[in-house]
Structure formats: C-alpha cells, structure tokens
Design a protein around this motif. Structure first.
Motif, PDB file in Angstrom:
ATOM      1  N   LEU A 136       7.080   8.898   7.028  1.00  0.00           N
ATOM      2  CA  LEU A 136       6.290   8.315   5.947  1.00  0.00           C
ATOM      3  C   LEU A 136       4.806   8.505   6.207  1.00  0.00           C
ATOM      4  N   MET A 137       4.371   8.270   7.454  1.00  0.00           N
ATOM      5  CA  MET A 137       2.960   8.441   7.780  1.00  0.00           C
ATOM      6  C   MET A 137       2.534   9.891   7.564  1.00  0.00           C
ATOM      7  N   GLU A 138       3.444  10.813   7.817  1.00  0.00           N
ATOM      8  CA  GLU A 138       3.133  12.221   7.565  1.00  0.00           C
ATOM      9  C   GLU A 138       2.986  12.468   6.068  1.00  0.00           C
ATOM     10  N   GLU A 139       3.890  11.909   5.269  1.00  0.00           N
ATOM     11  CA  GLU A 139       3.805  12.109   3.820  1.00  0.00           C
ATOM     12  C   GLU A 139       2.514  11.521   3.253  1.00  0.00           C
ATOM     13  N   LEU A 140       2.043  10.429   3.862  1.00  0.00           N
ATOM     14  CA  LEU A 140       0.816   9.803   3.392  1.00  0.00           C
ATOM     15  C   LEU A 140      -0.440  10.447   3.991  1.00  0.00           C
ATOM     16  N   GLY A 141      -0.249  11.426   4.874  1.00  0.00           N
ATOM     17  CA  GLY A 141      -1.378  12.145   5.446  1.00  0.00           C
ATOM     18  C   GLY A 141      -2.141  11.369   6.501  1.00  0.00           C
ATOM     19  N   SER A 171       0.831  -1.203   0.000  1.00  0.00           N
ATOM     20  CA  SER A 171       0.000   0.000   0.000  1.00  0.00           C
ATOM     21  C   SER A 171       0.867   1.256   0.000  1.00  0.00           C
ATOM     22  N   THR A 172       2.057   1.178   0.622  1.00  0.00           N
ATOM     23  CA  THR A 172       2.957   2.340   0.626  1.00  0.00           C
ATOM     24  C   THR A 172       3.456   2.650  -0.768  1.00  0.00           C
ATOM     25  N   ILE A 173       4.007   1.651  -1.455  1.00  0.00           N
ATOM     26  CA  ILE A 173       4.541   1.938  -2.791  1.00  0.00           C
ATOM     27  C   ILE A 173       3.416   2.302  -3.749  1.00  0.00           C
ATOM     28  N   GLY A 174       2.243   1.674  -3.588  1.00  0.00           N
ATOM     29  CA  GLY A 174       1.104   2.034  -4.422  1.00  0.00           C
ATOM     30  C   GLY A 174       0.660   3.470  -4.182  1.00  0.00           C
ATOM     31  N   SER A 175       0.627   3.866  -2.910  1.00  0.00           N
ATOM     32  CA  SER A 175       0.224   5.226  -2.556  1.00  0.00           C
ATOM     33  C   SER A 175       1.177   6.257  -3.133  1.00  0.00           C
ATOM     34  N   LEU A 176       2.478   6.032  -2.950  1.00  0.00           N
ATOM     35  CA  LEU A 176       3.472   7.019  -3.369  1.00  0.00           C
ATOM     36  C   LEU A 176       3.526   7.160  -4.885  1.00  0.00           C
ATOM     37  N   LEU A 177       3.439   6.049  -5.594  1.00  0.00           N
ATOM     38  CA  LEU A 177       3.472   6.132  -7.059  1.00  0.00           C
ATOM     39  C   LEU A 177       2.193   6.764  -7.608  1.00  0.00           C
ATOM     40  N   ALA A 178       1.053   6.421  -7.014  1.00  0.00           N
ATOM     41  CA  ALA A 178      -0.203   7.027  -7.454  1.00  0.00           C
ATOM     42  C   ALA A 178      -0.212   8.525  -7.155  1.00  0.00           C
ATOM     43  N   LYS A 179       0.309   8.866  -5.993  1.00  0.00           N
ATOM     44  CA  LYS A 179       0.385  10.272  -5.601  1.00  0.00           C
ATOM     45  C   LYS A 179       1.252  11.066  -6.580  1.00  0.00           C
ATOM     46  N   SER A 180       2.234  10.394  -7.190  1.00  0.00           N
ATOM     47  CA  SER A 180       3.124  11.045  -8.157  1.00  0.00           C
ATOM     48  C   SER A 180       2.539  11.087  -9.561  1.00  0.00           C
ATOM     49  N   GLY A 181       1.336  10.536  -9.727  1.00  0.00           N
ATOM     50  CA  GLY A 181       0.666  10.622 -11.023  1.00  0.00           C
ATOM     51  C   GLY A 181       0.752   9.379 -11.880  1.00  0.00           C
ATOM     52  N   HIS A 182       1.321   8.295 -11.360  1.00  0.00           N
ATOM     53  CA  HIS A 182       1.420   7.061 -12.128  1.00  0.00           C
ATOM     54  C   HIS A 182       0.184   6.192 -11.904  1.00  0.00           C
ATOM     55  N   THR A 183      -0.138   5.383 -12.893  1.00  0.00           N
ATOM     56  CA  THR A 183      -1.268   4.470 -12.748  1.00  0.00           C
ATOM     57  C   THR A 183      -0.793   3.199 -12.038  1.00  0.00           C
ATOM     58  N   VAL A 184      -1.528   2.806 -11.010  1.00  0.00           N
ATOM     59  CA  VAL A 184      -1.117   1.702 -10.146  1.00  0.00           C
ATOM     60  C   VAL A 184      -2.305   0.770  -9.907  1.00  0.00           C
ATOM     61  N   LEU A 185      -2.045  -0.528  -9.985  1.00  0.00           N
ATOM     62  CA  LEU A 185      -3.038  -1.536  -9.639  1.00  0.00           C
ATOM     63  C   LEU A 185      -2.463  -2.394  -8.519  1.00  0.00           C
ATOM     64  N   ILE A 186      -3.164  -2.461  -7.378  1.00  0.00           N
ATOM     65  CA  ILE A 186      -2.754  -3.300  -6.255  1.00  0.00           C
ATOM     66  C   ILE A 186      -3.646  -4.532  -6.219  1.00  0.00           C
ATOM     67  N   LEU A 187      -3.032  -5.704  -6.230  1.00  0.00           N
ATOM     68  CA  LEU A 187      -3.756  -6.974  -6.172  1.00  0.00           C
ATOM     69  C   LEU A 187      -3.507  -7.611  -4.813  1.00  0.00           C
ATOM     70  N   GLU A 188      -4.548  -7.701  -4.000  1.00  0.00           N
ATOM     71  CA  GLU A 188      -4.442  -8.281  -2.661  1.00  0.00           C
ATOM     72  C   GLU A 188      -5.199  -9.606  -2.615  1.00  0.00           C
TER      73      GLU A 188
END
Length: 434
Positions: free
Chosen positions: A56-61, A19-36
């Motif tokens: 990190l928690m601060e960066e993720l809000g 979820s961290t890498i998905g969040s950061l890449l999506a936040k940067s404008g990239h398209t991300v699909l997370i499969l859980e």
C-alpha cells in the motif's frame, strides 16, 4: 445559511484509514473531502507497522519517504511460550517466499507518519479540512446517509456526497448511530506506556520486542530511533484495578512489570521512567461495516488487541478494499449493494483471522511450534513452511494477495477467496481441541 460542499465521497477522520481511502479514491479521479477533528500533527499511539503495509505504501508513493524518516523494522523478537529462551521471526522469510522485493516495515512516530499520510492525500487530490467537528449525520427520506453537518472556525457547514466513510477511529462518529457493536469481553485490556531517551538495544536492534509477563499481560519495546524507545505494558482492566488497590499507582504497576521482565529490564534504566500514558484497548467489532450511503473502516469498524501491531494494517487494508468497492459503486450505482457486501465479507474475515490467532497466542504457556502451527492452520499461507506461516500471520503478508487483487465485481474471485478461508477455518477448528 450554512455552506454546503458536494463531493463524491466524504471521509470522516484523517488518520491512516481515512487518509488511505481518501488518497486512493482521489487518485482514481473521484472528488473527496476529508474532515479531521484535530489539527495535525497530533500525538497517537500505535507506532510499529507490520510489513503487510509495504504494498500500500508503494501504491501511495511513500516508500522513499518512510525509509528516509523512520526506523526500519525487520522482525519481531519474542520471549513467549513454555521455552524460556527468546526467539525471533525475520520478516524477510515471508517476503522471500513470495518473491517480493520488500524487506522490512517501519517503526514510526505517529504524529509524523499520520501527517505524512494526510499530506499525501492532499497531494493526490483530496480536499482536507482540519479542526472540523462533525455534529450530525445527514440522511434522506429513505434513511440513506447523504452527508454530514460539521463546524469549523466557529462556522456551521455541510458536506454531501454519494458515500460517507466513517474513519473516525474510537470516536465512531457514524457507527455509534448506524450499527450495534460487539465487545470482546476476554480482551478488555489497558495499556500503560512511556518513552525512554536512551536504551540498550536487543540483539536484533530493529526488531520490536514482545514479552509475556509472569502474572499476566505483556510488554512491548519499540525502537523509534537509535536513542528513543517506546515501552509499554498491556494487561487486563481487571488486573490493573486489582494491582492499584491500597494506594498503589499505575506507575508502580508499570515498574513491577519492567522489573519482572527478562528482556525489557536489560534495555532501560528503571530509574528513568518518564511521564506515563494510558488508554483502554478494548477489542470490538461492528455488526455491519456498511449501509445505504456509508462505509466504516479502521477502529470505527473494528479493533483488535495490539499484540501483533495489526491496527494500522487492518485499518488501511480495509480502506484499500473499501476504496475499490466504493469506486465500483460510483461507476455503476446498481452494483452498490453487491460491492459493499463483498467488501464487508473480506474485511470481516481478516478481522476474524487475526482475532482468533491473538486469542490462541494469549496463552503464553505453549510451545513455540504450537504458535507456528496454529498460524499455518488459521491463515491462508504463502507457503507450507510453518515458520513462514507464522511470520506471514503476524506481519500481515499473507492477506496481501487478496487485498491487492480484490475486485468487488468479480464473483468467482471473491467466492474462491472465501472457499479457501472456509476450508482453512474448518481445518483449524477440527484440530483446536485446546
């Protein structure tokens, strides 16, 4: 014909690292699909966070939400070493030394914490599919990973992208096939734990308790709330096997542990032990954390004995590094190999630093000052004060600067970090001798 989704990055696994890498890449404008694979919320162990996660928690809000929902963790109380008296390390010491505004970490219920992280990834723009079971790794004619096949709701599907991230935890969906794994034979441990619905707090009620047990192993106590305590016993797989011969159960071994402790037995009613849970926590590391078209983070890449609650911190820090490296590669494909190699180097060094200290600390017969001094030697410290050095090591604070400032395309920055690490590792080795 199966349905195919095409994105920039496919992430296998929706736990904290995924979820961290998905969040950061999506936040940067990239398209991300997370499969859980599972459906959240789901139970998970690993409930005590280190303070190094705060930036990190601060960066993720998420700071406000974490503070509102979970118990604060302000330090660690230990009964460990030659001195029989308990001792304590306050996380605020490391924070104040850096001028940081953070003051604490959190003890969390992982089902809630992981759900919060995954929902936040959705909020930041990642697409999330739960109950999605990856069945195949897709590759092109050169062997480069190009995506995965998976099933969801009985339907076969495919997801393709420029990168696939293995954040599947102990399942190691990609790394089982893409690389070899080295197991730390001296850290083949088993954890047995339960929960108490009432307990008597130790002096510093927000601290995690860590206590060495005579005869081997150690016990944890994690206050999840004012009324709920997670308590567990970690011991070698060999010792557990020996202790359960002759009809003795894991419950008997667990009770023996609590009865022989000096601090844990004062916290709980030994007659109120609930249902026991158990898992292996065999430490391991993959030979590589990346390859053409793929990256591994979290437990799928490396796992270390949970003595210092470093698991989620290490996994999310790696995800933070990997997000920057993948982001750089997405912007300039010619820089992919360089960016991923630097990610691998820094991630591996963080793993080695923690592993070396865990091994040193596993000897519970040393003086407190020895543990503090070794932490100062083995890690890049934020100050020359040994007490703060120890806190930095066990709380994850000391590596924050390198993670926050990591630029995979800045040659001088990476070389400076590695030179510092090499010098400190050499200094630690020259004084080891024990």
């Amino acid at each position: 014909m199966s349905r195919t989704e095409n994105v920039d990055v496919v992430v296998v696994g929706g736990g904290p690292a995924g979820s961290t890498i998905g969040s950061l890449l999506a936040k940067s404008g990239h398209t991300v699909l997370i499969l859980e694979r599972e459906t959240f919320p789901r139970y998970h162990i690993g409930e005590s966070m280190v303070s190094g996660m705060a930036p990190l928690m601060e960066e993720l809000g998420l700071i406000e939400e974490l503070d509102a929902r979970f118990q604060h963790k302000s330090g660690i109380s230990l009964r460990w070493g030659r001195d029989p008296e308990p001792w304590r390390s306050d996380f605020s010491a490391a924070f104040s030394a850096t001028g940081s505004h953070f003051t604490h970490a959190w003890h969390v219920t992982r089902s809630e914490f992981d759900q919060l992280m995954l929902d936040n990834a959705r909020k930041l723009g990642a697409t999330v599919h739960e109950a999605a079971h990856v069945t195949e790794i897709l590759r092109d004619e050169t062997g480069r990973v190009t995506g995965v096949a998976y099933t969801q709701d009985g339907e076969s599907r495919r997801a393709t992208g420029r990168f696939v991230v293995d954040a599947s935890g102990q399942g190691r969906v990609l790394t089982r096939q893409m690389t070899e794994t080295t197991w730390q034979e001296d850290l083949r441990n088993v954890a047995v734990w339960t929960y108490f619905d009432s307990y008597t707090p130790i002096e510093y009620k927000d601290d995690i308790l860590v206590e060495a047990i005579q005869g081997g192993g150690w016990v944890w106590g994690i206050p999840l709330s004012d009324t709920r305590l997670s308590m567990g016993y970690v011991l070698s797989a060999g010792k557990l096997s020996e202790a359960t011969r002759g009809g003795r159960t894991q419950g008997d071994v667990f009770l023996d542990c609590l009865e022989s402790s000096h601090l844990a037995r004062t916290m709980v009613d030994l007659g109120a032990v609930g249902e026991l849970k158990t898992t292996r926590d065999w430490s391991h590391v993959c030979d590589t954390f990346h390859g053409p078209g793929w990256v591994a983070v979290g437990d799928s890449a490396a796992f270390i004995d949970p003595l210092f609650s470093s698991g989620v911190w290490l996994g999310t820090s790696a995800a933070w590094l990997a997000a920057r490296a993948i982001g750089a590669a997405l912007e300039d494909a010619e820089q992919e190999q360089l960016a991923l190699e630097r990610f691998d180097t820094l991630y591996r060094q963080m793993f080695k630093d923690i592993l070396a200290y865990v091994r040193f600390f596993m000897d519970p017969t040393r003086l407190r000052e020895e543990y503090e001094e070794r932490a100062l030697q083995i890690q890049k410290m934020v100050t020359q004060n040994s007490r703060v050095g120890f806190v930095s090591m066990i709380s994850g604070v000391s590596a924050i600067a390198d993670v926050v400032d990591f630029d995979p395309m800045n040659v001088e920055d990476v070389e400076d970090v590695m030179q510092d690490w090499d010098e400190q590792t050499a200094a630690a080795s020259s004084t080891a001798g024990d």
